[in-house]
Design a protein around this motif. Structure first.
Motif, short mmCIF file in Angstrom:
data_model
loop_
_atom_site.label_atom_id
_atom_site.label_comp_id
_atom_site.label_asym_id
_atom_site.label_seq_id
_atom_site.Cartn_x
_atom_site.Cartn_y
_atom_site.Cartn_z
N ARG A 128 0.83 -1.20 0.00
CA ARG A 128 0.00 0.00 0.00
C ARG A 128 0.87 1.26 0.00
NH1 ARG A 128 -5.27 0.58 2.00
NH2 ARG A 128 -6.16 2.52 1.15
N LEU A 129 1.97 1.22 0.75
CA LEU A 129 2.90 2.35 0.78
C LEU A 129 3.50 2.59 -0.59
CD1 LEU A 129 4.42 4.46 2.50
CD2 LEU A 129 6.15 2.72 2.96
N TYR A 130 3.87 1.49 -1.27
CA TYR A 130 4.46 1.62 -2.62
C TYR A 130 3.44 2.17 -3.61
CZ TYR A 130 6.20 0.19 -7.22
OH TYR A 130 6.60 0.16 -8.52
N ALA A 131 2.19 1.67 -3.54
CA ALA A 131 1.15 2.13 -4.47
C ALA A 131 0.89 3.63 -4.29
CB ALA A 131 -0.13 1.33 -4.24
N ALA A 132 0.93 4.11 -3.04
CA ALA A 132 0.66 5.51 -2.77
C ALA A 132 1.81 6.42 -3.19
CB ALA A 132 0.36 5.71 -1.28
N ASN A 133 3.02 5.86 -3.31
CA ASN A 133 4.20 6.68 -3.63
C ASN A 133 4.90 6.22 -4.90
OD1 ASN A 133 4.74 8.51 -1.05
ND2 ASN A 133 4.09 6.48 -0.32
N ARG A 134 4.16 5.55 -5.79
CA ARG A 134 4.79 4.99 -6.99
C ARG A 134 5.42 6.05 -7.88
NH1 ARG A 134 2.83 -0.26 -10.23
NH2 ARG A 134 4.48 -0.28 -11.80
N GLN A 135 4.79 7.25 -7.98
CA GLN A 135 5.37 8.31 -8.80
C GLN A 135 6.72 8.77 -8.27
OE1 GLN A 135 2.43 11.41 -9.12
NE2 GLN A 135 1.22 10.31 -10.66
N ILE A 136 6.94 8.61 -6.97
CA ILE A 136 8.22 9.02 -6.37
C ILE A 136 9.25 7.89 -6.46
CG2 ILE A 136 9.34 9.74 -4.22
CD1 ILE A 136 6.66 10.96 -3.37
N VAL A 137 8.82 6.66 -6.15
CA VAL A 137 9.75 5.52 -6.10
C VAL A 137 10.14 5.05 -7.48
CG1 VAL A 137 10.00 3.13 -5.31
CG2 VAL A 137 8.86 4.79 -3.86
N GLY A 138 9.16 4.99 -8.41
CA GLY A 138 9.44 4.49 -9.75
C GLY A 138 8.82 3.12 -9.96
N ASP A 139 9.21 2.48 -11.06
CA ASP A 139 8.59 1.21 -11.46
C ASP A 139 9.02 0.02 -10.63
OD1 ASP A 139 7.21 2.52 -13.44
OD2 ASP A 139 8.70 2.13 -14.99
N ASP A 140 10.15 0.10 -9.95
CA ASP A 140 10.63 -1.06 -9.19
C ASP A 140 10.87 -0.66 -7.74
OD1 ASP A 140 12.22 -3.17 -8.06
OD2 ASP A 140 12.59 -3.83 -10.10
N PRO A 141 10.20 -1.33 -6.79
CA PRO A 141 10.32 -0.95 -5.38
C PRO A 141 11.50 -1.57 -4.67
CG PRO A 141 8.74 -2.72 -5.58
CD PRO A 141 9.21 -2.41 -6.98
N ASP A 142 12.34 -2.36 -5.37
CA ASP A 142 13.40 -3.11 -4.69
C ASP A 142 14.36 -2.21 -3.92
OD1 ASP A 142 12.41 -5.49 -5.43
OD2 ASP A 142 13.89 -5.92 -6.98
N ILE B 199 14.91 1.74 -2.85
CA ILE B 199 14.51 3.13 -2.79
C ILE B 199 15.72 4.00 -2.51
CG2 ILE B 199 12.14 2.63 -2.11
CD1 ILE B 199 12.90 2.99 0.76
N LEU B 200 15.61 5.30 -2.81
CA LEU B 200 16.74 6.21 -2.73
C LEU B 200 16.70 7.06 -1.46
CD1 LEU B 200 16.76 7.49 -6.42
CD2 LEU B 200 18.15 5.67 -5.42
N PRO B 201 17.84 7.23 -0.79
CA PRO B 201 17.89 8.13 0.36
C PRO B 201 17.48 9.55 -0.04
CG PRO B 201 19.84 6.74 0.29
CD PRO B 201 19.13 6.53 -1.01
N GLY B 202 16.71 10.21 0.81
CA GLY B 202 16.28 11.57 0.54
C GLY B 202 14.88 11.66 -0.03
N GLN B 203 14.34 10.55 -0.55
CA GLN B 203 12.98 10.58 -1.08
C GLN B 203 11.99 10.81 0.06
OE1 GLN B 203 12.83 6.80 -3.07
NE2 GLN B 203 13.17 7.72 -5.08
N ARG B 204 10.99 11.67 -0.19
CA ARG B 204 9.98 11.98 0.84
C ARG B 204 8.70 11.21 0.49
NH1 ARG B 204 9.88 15.95 4.59
NH2 ARG B 204 7.87 16.64 5.43
N LEU B 205 8.36 10.24 1.32
CA LEU B 205 7.22 9.36 1.08
C LEU B 205 6.02 9.78 1.92
CD1 LEU B 205 9.04 5.89 1.17
CD2 LEU B 205 8.73 7.46 -0.78
N SER B 206 4.85 9.77 1.29
CA SER B 206 3.61 10.08 2.01
C SER B 206 3.18 8.86 2.81
CB SER B 206 2.50 10.46 1.03
OG SER B 206 1.26 10.59 1.71
N LEU B 207 2.87 9.05 4.09
CA LEU B 207 2.40 7.97 4.94
C LEU B 207 0.88 7.92 5.00
CD1 LEU B 207 4.88 8.25 7.95
CD2 LEU B 207 5.04 6.78 5.94
N ASP B 208 0.23 8.97 4.47
CA ASP B 208 -1.23 9.01 4.44
C ASP B 208 -1.68 8.27 3.19
OD1 ASP B 208 -3.87 9.50 4.73
OD2 ASP B 208 -3.72 11.68 4.78
N VAL B 209 -1.62 6.93 3.22
CA VAL B 209 -1.87 6.14 2.02
C VAL B 209 -3.29 6.30 1.51
CG1 VAL B 209 -0.05 4.49 2.53
CG2 VAL B 209 -2.32 4.12 3.47
#
Length: 273
Positions: A31-45, A47-57
């Protein structure tokens, strides 16, 4: 309690599964990946340091949050028990009983048709012996494929990995598929490895290291000697994985970031893949 934090900034060594657990994200890392897919990209394996992820899924997906009982925090799967092989006890060889000699009976002359059948049978035996010899030559090289399957995501495909590309090659196989050491060596590590899930790393005689990731069961321990083609684990989908597959790497060192082309390495060892 969920909802106390609106976002999370990725730090070095984080994984989506770890963030989902510590921040109590409803629906887990998927669910976290689905909510932040535009930030993470196509592969969740990775993730990059510094990325700001929304926790309000719920808000990020455009749906209202419904009141519900808090789901229990996901737990890391229990480490699979190492399966040990038992050596078969040697059996005493049976001594053939001496047979009484029999007098040779005169045989009728063979027809031309019988001679042709005999020659054809001899040619077939030669072909079988030749095929077996080829198999022995291939096995003597000491190299084998990690799984009997076609490849999926190739080496160095560009993407949102921290290195900017895929550091290994994927083999899409069902969970439980036998994973084998590509050549003889010493197990450097066998256990949990964060985003890679359960993994095995082997050091080979030529100084190269092979890595097998997202495993569901381990058959070896660190420090154990293994032979080429020996089963070391079973495939799975542990860690940050979008589905059952084997992630396979060849490295110049034991850790991430020292990768080389894994298929070129196997082909140089005589493996057809």
């Amino acid at each position: 309690m969920p909802g106390l934090r609106e976002s999370y900034t990725v730090a070095r060594g984080d994984s989506l599964s770890g963030i989902a657990t510590t921040e109590d994200v409803r629906g887990g890392w998927q669910r976290l990946y689905a909510a932040n897919r535009q930030i993470v990209g196509d592969d969740p394996d990775l993730i990059l340091p510094g990325q700001r992820l929304s926790l309000d899924v719920a808000k990020a997906r455009g749906t209202a949050r419904k009141p519900a009982a808090a789901a229990p925090a996901p737990k890391r799967p229990a480490a699979p028990e190492v399966q040990q092989k038992r050596e078969a006890e040697p059996r005493p060889e049976k001594t053939a009983k001496p047979q009484p000699e029999r007098e040779a009976k005169p045989q009728p002359e063979k027809t031309a048709k019988q001679e042709q059948k005999k020659e054809a049978g001899q040619e077939q035996k030669k072909t079988v012996r030749s095929d077996r010899a080829s198999e022995r030559v291939e096995k003597s090289s000491g190299f084998s494929a990690p799984v009997a399957a076609r490849t999926g995501t190739p080496y160095r495909q560009s993407g949102s990995w921290s290195s900017g590309y895929h550091t290994g090659v994927d083999f899409p196989v069902p969970t439980g598929t036998s994973v084998r050491a590509v050549s003889a060596g010493t197990v450097v590590s066998a256990g949990w490895a964060g985003a890679y899930g359960y993994e095995v790393v082997i050091r080979h005689g030529d100084g190269r290291y092979s890595q097998y990731a997202h495993l569901s069961a381990l058959n070896v321990r660190a420090g154990q000697q293994v032979g080429g083609g020996q089963r070391i684990a079973r495939s799975g989908s542990t860690g940050n994985s979008t589905g059952p597959h084997l992630h396979f790497e060849i490295r110049t060192g034991p850790g991430y970031g020292s990768d080389v082309d894994p298929l070129a390495y196997l082909r140089a060892g005589g493996v057809r893949i």
